[in-house]
Design an enzyme around this catalytic site. Structure first.
Site, mmCIF file in Angstrom:
data_model
loop_
_atom_site.group_PDB
_atom_site.id
_atom_site.type_symbol
_atom_site.label_atom_id
_atom_site.label_comp_id
_atom_site.label_asym_id
_atom_site.label_seq_id
_atom_site.Cartn_x
_atom_site.Cartn_y
_atom_site.Cartn_z
ATOM 1 N N HIS A 25 -5.144 46.301 -2.690
ATOM 2 C CA HIS A 25 -5.418 46.734 -3.992
ATOM 3 C C HIS A 25 -4.542 45.632 -5.110
ATOM 4 C CE1 HIS A 25 -7.243 49.865 -6.825
ATOM 5 N NE2 HIS A 25 -6.473 48.853 -7.640
ATOM 6 N N HIS A 27 -5.863 43.087 -8.239
ATOM 7 C CA HIS A 27 -6.889 42.406 -9.108
ATOM 8 C C HIS A 27 -6.516 41.104 -9.533
ATOM 9 C CE1 HIS A 27 -9.202 46.062 -10.283
ATOM 10 N NE2 HIS A 27 -7.965 46.662 -9.837
ATOM 11 N N ASP A 29 -7.548 39.232 -11.931
ATOM 12 C CA ASP A 29 -7.212 38.898 -13.508
ATOM 13 C C ASP A 29 -6.144 39.776 -13.812
ATOM 14 O OD1 ASP A 29 -8.316 41.591 -13.307
ATOM 15 O OD2 ASP A 29 -9.866 41.203 -14.712
ATOM 16 N N GLY A 186 -13.116 49.654 -13.984
ATOM 17 C CA GLY A 186 -13.146 50.149 -15.372
ATOM 18 C C GLY A 186 -12.927 51.529 -15.589
ATOM 19 N N HIS A 213 -12.659 52.856 -7.023
ATOM 20 C CA HIS A 213 -11.469 53.242 -7.688
ATOM 21 C C HIS A 213 -11.991 54.894 -8.074
ATOM 22 C CE1 HIS A 213 -10.422 49.055 -8.630
ATOM 23 N NE2 HIS A 213 -9.254 49.570 -9.466
ATOM 24 N N GLU A 216 -7.333 57.973 -10.229
ATOM 25 C CA GLU A 216 -6.482 57.466 -11.183
ATOM 26 C C GLU A 216 -6.301 58.022 -12.525
ATOM 27 O OE1 GLU A 216 -4.980 53.189 -12.526
ATOM 28 O OE2 GLU A 216 -7.270 53.239 -12.015
ATOM 29 N N ASP A 319 -1.686 46.464 -7.548
ATOM 30 C CA ASP A 319 -2.585 46.711 -8.568
ATOM 31 C C ASP A 319 -2.786 45.487 -9.331
ATOM 32 O OD1 ASP A 319 -4.523 48.134 -9.875
ATOM 33 O OD2 ASP A 319 -3.381 49.192 -11.184
#
Length: 380
Positions: A25, A27, A29, A186, A213, A216, A319
């Site tokens: 996990h 990302h 970006d 998102g 996801h 969370e 993350d």
């Protein structure tokens, strides 16, 4: 595998950075180098909140460390803005892999949302191809530096974008060219997996795995929908599954152990644990976004240790390394220092991630052998 020598973490006799790690996990970006952001921003005329790499990195960390997932996500406006060309995507992906390899990661799944990277005219397929070009270059660069790493793309659809089917088809189209799985990301609350149910059905019909996801920014209902509508094989974060676990005094329950607490799992928690559905936990990020505020506001109160001790398939992840200012080595060091984890604990957590990886069985078996061998070397 070769890594530079490092000092063992406090309370340990082994170097965590040199241990082989698996990242599920992380990302794309959320893992840019600040210096790269500055250079790419200058090329496209994007205004940043700081003008030097150190200050920019600090801005990202301070902005993310707010206790709000909404503000945490706002930091991505700047990284996404500089990732709109083939060259930029390829560079970011290459550096991403290089940084993972330098941290001892031997297998990584890189998640990102192609639909957010078409503002300058790239098609979805061109964006995926650009990232794959960079990932392959990063693997080659790591190999040249004497490091071993394998990576795959997790093609992600934005929950609010209503392009789930299109992105699912994109992922399947690239399944033999770098894509290993699908994800949705998102704003979690208000945008349940059921909104993309047709996309998940399409993926299941094409035997393409999904992680979702969930758990969370929203609670148990989100997790259930990820399992039912999303057919999730893993839960992205999933940390709020702990809200379905209650601690009761053992003596009060008639077990005769005064002062000892026993855990009682609700139906959802029991289902997730008993079926080995992996939790992609991100300790530092969970604290920053307020995902675990029901349990406390420091790492010692994070439910990761409770979940691990109860037998959940816990995996450790970063993350967003830029926003949280973390590495996978750092997260393992944090857990070892806080909960007293030893080499056997770190091995179990790593093997959990190997088992949950979106790899063929034979590849997971080979990766298991490699990881165990490296850990045995570290223990000797």
């Amino acid at each position: 595998m070769t890594n530079s020598s490092q000092t063992p973490a406090p309370g340990t006799s082994f170097d965590i950075r040199s241990l082989p790690k698996v990242s599920l996990h992380d990302h794309l970006d959320g893992g840019l180098r600040p210096a790269t952001i500055l250079e790419l921003a200058a090329e496209v005329g994007h205004t940043l909140p700081a003008s030097d790499a150190e200050a920019l990195g600090r801005w990202f960390r301070d902005s993310a460390d707010s206790g709000s997932l909404v503000r945490y996500l706002e930091t991505f406006d700047h990284t996404i803005a500089v990732m709109q060309t083939r060259g930029a995507l390829a560079r970011v992906a290459r550096e991403f892999v290089e940084d993972l390899a330098a941290d001892g990661v031997v297998y990584g799944e890189v998640r990102w949302a192609p639909e957010q990277h078409t503002a300058q005219g790239l098609s979805l397929d061109e964006a995926v191809e650009a990232v794959q070009e960079g990932l392959s270059a990063g693997v080659a660069s790591a190999r040249a530096a004497g490091r071993v790493i394998q990576v795959g793309q997790l093609i992600t659809a934005m929950r609010h974008g209503d392009r789930g089917q299109e992105i699912a088809e994109l992922a399947v189209r690239h399944r033999d060219r770098g894509a290993v799985g699908f994800d949705i990301a998102g704003a979690e609350k208000g945008f349940p997996p059921s909104r993309l149910a047709d996309a998940f059905t399409y993926l299941a019909a094409h035997q393409f795995p999904a992680t979702v996801h969930a758990g969370e920014a929203d609670g148990l209902e989100s997790i259930v929908d990820a399992l039912v509508s999303g057919r999730a094989l893993r839960l992205g974060h999933g940390v709020r599954i702990a809200e379905d676990i209650s601690l009761e005094d053992a003596d009060a329950a008639g077990n005769g152990d005064e002062g000892v607490e026993t855990a009682v799992l609700g139906r959802v928690a029991a289902w997730v644990r008993d079926r080995g559905i992996a939790l992609e936990l991100c300790p530092s990020s969970n604290l920053q976004t307020g995902a675990v505020e029901a349990f406390g506001n420091d790492i010692g109160s994070h439910p990761i240790d409770m979940l691990y001790q109860l037998g959940f398939k816990v995996t450790v992840n970063t993350d967003n390394r830029l926003m949280s200012g973390v590495s996978l080595t750092g997260e393992f060091e944090l857990l070892a220092d806080t909960f007293g984890y030893d080499l056997s604990d770190l091995l179990e957590l790593t093997l959990n991630a190997v088992d949950a990886a979106f790899l063929p069985l034979e590849d997971r078996e080979a990766l298991t052998e490699f990881v165990v061998s490296e850990f045995e070397t570290a223990a000797s």
